[in-house]
Design a protein around this motif. Structure first.
Motif, PDB file in Angstrom:
ATOM      1  N   ILE A 160       7.791  35.777  60.613  1.00 30.34           N
ATOM      2  CA  ILE A 160       7.948  37.030  59.883  1.00 30.34           C
ATOM      3  C   ILE A 160       7.953  38.248  60.800  1.00 30.34           C
ATOM      4  CG2 ILE A 160       7.009  36.138  57.715  1.00 30.34           C
ATOM      5  CD1 ILE A 160       4.308  37.322  58.470  1.00 30.34           C
ATOM      6  N   THR A 161       7.586  38.084  62.065  1.00 29.52           N
ATOM      7  CA  THR A 161       7.650  39.193  63.024  1.00 29.52           C
ATOM      8  C   THR A 161       9.016  39.260  63.698  1.00 29.52           C
ATOM      9  OG1 THR A 161       6.900  37.957  64.988  1.00 29.52           O
ATOM     10  CG2 THR A 161       5.192  38.796  63.493  1.00 29.52           C
ATOM     11  N   GLY A 162       9.887  38.276  63.435  1.00 30.86           N
ATOM     12  CA  GLY A 162      11.201  38.243  64.065  1.00 30.86           C
ATOM     13  C   GLY A 162      11.252  37.425  65.335  1.00 30.86           C
ATOM     14  N   ARG A 163      10.145  36.818  65.713  1.00 33.86           N
ATOM     15  CA  ARG A 163      10.094  36.001  66.940  1.00 33.86           C
ATOM     16  C   ARG A 163      10.491  34.560  66.631  1.00 33.86           C
ATOM     17  NH1 ARG A 163       4.506  34.640  70.326  1.00 33.86           N
ATOM     18  NH2 ARG A 163       5.499  33.687  72.147  1.00 33.86           N
ATOM     19  N   VAL A 164      11.243  33.951  67.527  1.00 35.71           N
ATOM     20  CA  VAL A 164      11.534  32.526  67.380  1.00 35.71           C
ATOM     21  C   VAL A 164      10.254  31.763  67.696  1.00 35.71           C
ATOM     22  CG1 VAL A 164      12.877  30.557  68.195  1.00 35.71           C
ATOM     23  CG2 VAL A 164      13.966  32.790  67.964  1.00 35.71           C
ATOM     24  N   ALA A 165       9.723  31.101  66.693  1.00 31.24           N
ATOM     25  CA  ALA A 165       8.433  30.430  66.835  1.00 31.24           C
ATOM     26  C   ALA A 165       8.572  28.965  67.194  1.00 31.24           C
ATOM     27  CB  ALA A 165       7.624  30.558  65.546  1.00 31.24           C
ATOM     28  N   GLU A 166       9.765  28.400  66.966  1.00 29.18           N
ATOM     29  CA  GLU A 166       9.913  26.953  67.173  1.00 29.18           C
ATOM     30  C   GLU A 166      11.387  26.577  67.217  1.00 29.18           C
ATOM     31  OE1 GLU A 166      10.012  23.569  63.928  1.00 29.18           O
ATOM     32  OE2 GLU A 166       7.996  24.399  64.110  1.00 29.18           O
ATOM     33  N   ALA A 167      11.729  25.693  68.142  1.00 31.30           N
ATOM     34  CA  ALA A 167      13.035  25.041  68.145  1.00 31.30           C
ATOM     35  C   ALA A 167      12.765  23.544  68.142  1.00 31.30           C
ATOM     36  CB  ALA A 167      13.860  25.446  69.366  1.00 31.30           C
ATOM     37  N   ALA A 168      13.627  22.809  67.484  1.00 29.44           N
ATOM     38  CA  ALA A 168      13.402  21.366  67.391  1.00 29.44           C
ATOM     39  C   ALA A 168      14.730  20.625  67.440  1.00 29.44           C
ATOM     40  CB  ALA A 168      12.655  21.017  66.104  1.00 29.44           C
ATOM     41  N   HIS A 169      14.719  19.483  68.139  1.00 28.80           N
ATOM     42  CA  HIS A 169      15.853  18.565  68.157  1.00 28.80           C
ATOM     43  C   HIS A 169      15.430  17.307  67.411  1.00 28.80           C
ATOM     44  CE1 HIS A 169      18.197  21.011  70.810  1.00 28.80           C
ATOM     45  NE2 HIS A 169      17.370  20.911  71.816  1.00 28.80           N
ATOM     46  N   LEU A 170      16.106  17.000  66.308  1.00 24.75           N
ATOM     47  CA  LEU A 170      15.807  15.814  65.500  1.00 24.75           C
ATOM     48  C   LEU A 170      16.895  14.780  65.720  1.00 24.75           C
ATOM     49  CD1 LEU A 170      14.975  18.557  63.829  1.00 24.75           C
ATOM     50  CD2 LEU A 170      14.484  16.953  62.008  1.00 24.75           C
ATOM     51  N   VAL A 171      16.485  13.526  65.871  1.00 28.09           N
ATOM     52  CA  VAL A 171      17.427  12.427  66.076  1.00 28.09           C
ATOM     53  C   VAL A 171      17.086  11.312  65.091  1.00 28.09           C
ATOM     54  CG1 VAL A 171      18.267  10.684  67.693  1.00 28.09           C
ATOM     55  CG2 VAL A 171      17.732  12.981  68.511  1.00 28.09           C
ATOM     56  N   LEU A 172      18.091  10.919  64.279  1.00 25.47           N
ATOM     57  CA  LEU A 172      17.916   9.850  63.299  1.00 25.47           C
ATOM     58  C   LEU A 172      19.026   8.824  63.482  1.00 25.47           C
ATOM     59  CD1 LEU A 172      17.330  12.106  60.156  1.00 25.47           C
ATOM     60  CD2 LEU A 172      15.572  10.991  61.499  1.00 25.47           C
ATOM     61  N   PRO A 173      18.700   7.526  63.498  1.00 25.38           N
ATOM     62  CA  PRO A 173      19.745   6.498  63.634  1.00 25.38           C
ATOM     63  C   PRO A 173      20.759   6.591  62.505  1.00 25.38           C
ATOM     64  CG  PRO A 173      17.560   5.547  63.961  1.00 25.38           C
ATOM     65  CD  PRO A 173      17.350   6.938  63.419  1.00 25.38           C
ATOM     66  N   GLY A 174      22.044   6.582  62.855  1.00 23.67           N
ATOM     67  CA  GLY A 174      23.083   6.795  61.862  1.00 23.67           C
ATOM     68  C   GLY A 174      23.210   5.688  60.836  1.00 23.67           C
ATOM     69  N   ASP A 175      22.682   4.492  61.135  1.00 23.02           N
ATOM     70  CA  ASP A 175      22.839   3.388  60.182  1.00 23.02           C
ATOM     71  C   ASP A 175      21.803   3.412  59.068  1.00 23.02           C
ATOM     72  OD1 ASP A 175      20.672   2.702  61.805  1.00 23.02           O
ATOM     73  OD2 ASP A 175      21.100   0.560  61.717  1.00 23.02           O
ATOM     74  N   ARG A 176      20.825   4.304  59.135  1.00 22.22           N
ATOM     75  CA  ARG A 176      19.825   4.351  58.070  1.00 22.22           C
ATOM     76  C   ARG A 176      19.352   5.774  57.761  1.00 22.22           C
ATOM     77  NH1 ARG A 176      17.167   1.865  62.486  1.00 22.22           N
ATOM     78  NH2 ARG A 176      15.379   3.013  63.318  1.00 22.22           N
ATOM     79  N   ALA A 177      20.219   6.765  58.033  1.00 21.68           N
ATOM     80  CA  ALA A 177      19.820   8.148  57.803  1.00 21.68           C
ATOM     81  C   ALA A 177      20.843   8.880  56.942  1.00 21.68           C
ATOM     82  CB  ALA A 177      19.665   8.877  59.140  1.00 21.68           C
ATOM     83  N   ASN A 178      20.330   9.748  56.078  1.00 18.17           N
ATOM     84  CA  ASN A 178      21.153  10.625  55.254  1.00 18.17           C
ATOM     85  C   ASN A 178      20.619  12.040  55.386  1.00 18.17           C
ATOM     86  OD1 ASN A 178      22.732   8.518  53.812  1.00 18.17           O
ATOM     87  ND2 ASN A 178      20.723   7.958  52.998  1.00 18.17           N
ATOM     88  N   ALA A 179      21.474  13.018  55.132  1.00 15.91           N
ATOM     89  CA  ALA A 179      21.041  14.411  55.060  1.00 15.91           C
ATOM     90  C   ALA A 179      21.363  14.924  53.665  1.00 15.91           C
ATOM     91  CB  ALA A 179      21.742  15.255  56.117  1.00 15.91           C
ATOM     92  N   LEU A 180      20.387  15.552  53.029  1.00 15.95           N
ATOM     93  CA  LEU A 180      20.549  16.041  51.667  1.00 15.95           C
ATOM     94  C   LEU A 180      20.320  17.554  51.656  1.00 15.95           C
ATOM     95  CD1 LEU A 180      20.772  15.600  48.558  1.00 15.95           C
ATOM     96  CD2 LEU A 180      18.286  15.275  48.560  1.00 15.95           C
ATOM     97  N   PHE A 181      21.296  18.299  51.154  1.00 12.50           N
ATOM     98  CA  PHE A 181      21.174  19.749  51.072  1.00 12.50           C
ATOM     99  C   PHE A 181      21.418  20.166  49.621  1.00 12.50           C
ATOM    100  CE2 PHE A 181      22.512  18.696  55.340  1.00 12.50           C
ATOM    101  CZ  PHE A 181      21.582  19.381  56.103  1.00 12.50           C
ATOM    102  N   THR A 182      20.505  20.952  49.068  1.00  4.81           N
ATOM    103  CA  THR A 182      20.586  21.397  47.691  1.00  4.81           C
ATOM    104  C   THR A 182      20.770  22.905  47.649  1.00  4.81           C
ATOM    105  OG1 THR A 182      19.128  19.601  46.994  1.00  4.81           O
ATOM    106  CG2 THR A 182      19.416  21.434  45.456  1.00  4.81           C
ATOM    107  N   THR A 183      21.757  23.375  46.898  1.00  3.98           N
ATOM    108  CA  THR A 183      22.017  24.809  46.736  1.00  3.98           C
ATOM    109  C   THR A 183      21.632  25.222  45.323  1.00  3.98           C
ATOM    110  OG1 THR A 183      23.861  24.729  48.298  1.00  3.98           O
ATOM    111  CG2 THR A 183      23.763  26.621  46.816  1.00  3.98           C
TER     112      THR A 183
END
Length: 248
Positions: free
Chosen positions: A214-237
């Protein structure tokens, strides 16, 4: 009558082992004979045998555990990434035992990390390398990068879930305001393949997440890796309906 040519040796061996796995003669978690024994059984060289095993690794049927050998891979539950660092595992059939191992390392911001975190080069950072497990099988890898003054004071070597990791990261920072996520597919690095016990030929779902507080500072960056044969991404609008707009 047309005679089909015999398949190349690695594929013929892979076909035989695949049949033994799918028919249950080789069972989940069962260790395969050593590579030397398999090479002798099929009367091929060790490189040819390894090519055959790599075919099955690419299909997700076997996994190689360093120092232990090749094992028939147990069918793992699907992992669904729902955004914001949250993951859900399909628990449709049996009780699933989950855990996360954490390794913390002090590092200095190089070019790509300095850009992601919007800090000067060589700024002090802390990396949290976290591997999620279903039972004894890894299902996800996340590397968190935070400014060192925001790093958790104490992070256990093993935690019960990803929520525990997020809670540790939230202890010393202001509340997060915005999170940007970039999703793509690629082949894993050797290190990622080793951590997840998958073939370097198996595609992964790669997510880069950057969170600003909330101060405008980048507090965290993350690299996530999931095996493609058992991973899905779900986005809800969530969209505002006319009725909801009228209530505002």
């Amino acid at each position: 009558m047309v005679t089909r040519p015999a398949p190349p040796l690695p594929y013929a061996i892979a076909d035989d082992l695949r049949a033994r796995i799918t028919t249950g003669r080789l069972k989940p978690d069962e260790r395969l004979p050593s590579e030397a024994q398999l090479a002798a059984h099929y009367r091929v060289s060790t490189p040819t045998l390894r090519n055959a095993l790599s075919v099955l690794q690419g299909e997700g049927l076997i996994e190689k555990i360093h120092g232990k050998g090749n094992f028939v891979r147990r069918r793992l539950h699907q992992v669904t990434y729902v955004g914001g660092g949250h993951m859900a595992i399909d628990r449709d059939a049996a009780r699933v035992t989950l855990r996360v191992t954490v390794r913390t390392t002090k590092i200095w911001a190089r070019g790509d990390l300095a850009s992601l975190l919007k800090v000067p080069l060589h700024s002090p950072l802390t990396e949290l390398r976290c591997v999620g497990y279903e039972g004894d099988s890894p299902h996800s890898l996340i590397r968190f990068y935070v400014p060192r003054d925001l790093a958790p004071a104490n992070t256990s070597a093993e935690l019960p879930c990803w929520g525990s990791v997020e809670a540790s990261l939230a202890e010393r920072r202001p509340a997060l305001a915005d999170t940007e996520e970039k999703v793509g597919a690629r082949l894993p690095t050797r290190g990622e393949a080793a951590a997840l016990r998958i073939s370097t030929a198996l595609a992964i779902l790669a997510i880069t997440r950057v969170s600003t507080d909330i101060t405008g500072r980048v507090a965290e960056a993350a690299h996530l890796v999931l095996p493609g044969d058992r991973a899905n991404a779900l986005f809800t609008t969530h969209r505002m309906t006319a009725e909801r707009l009228a209530q505002r």
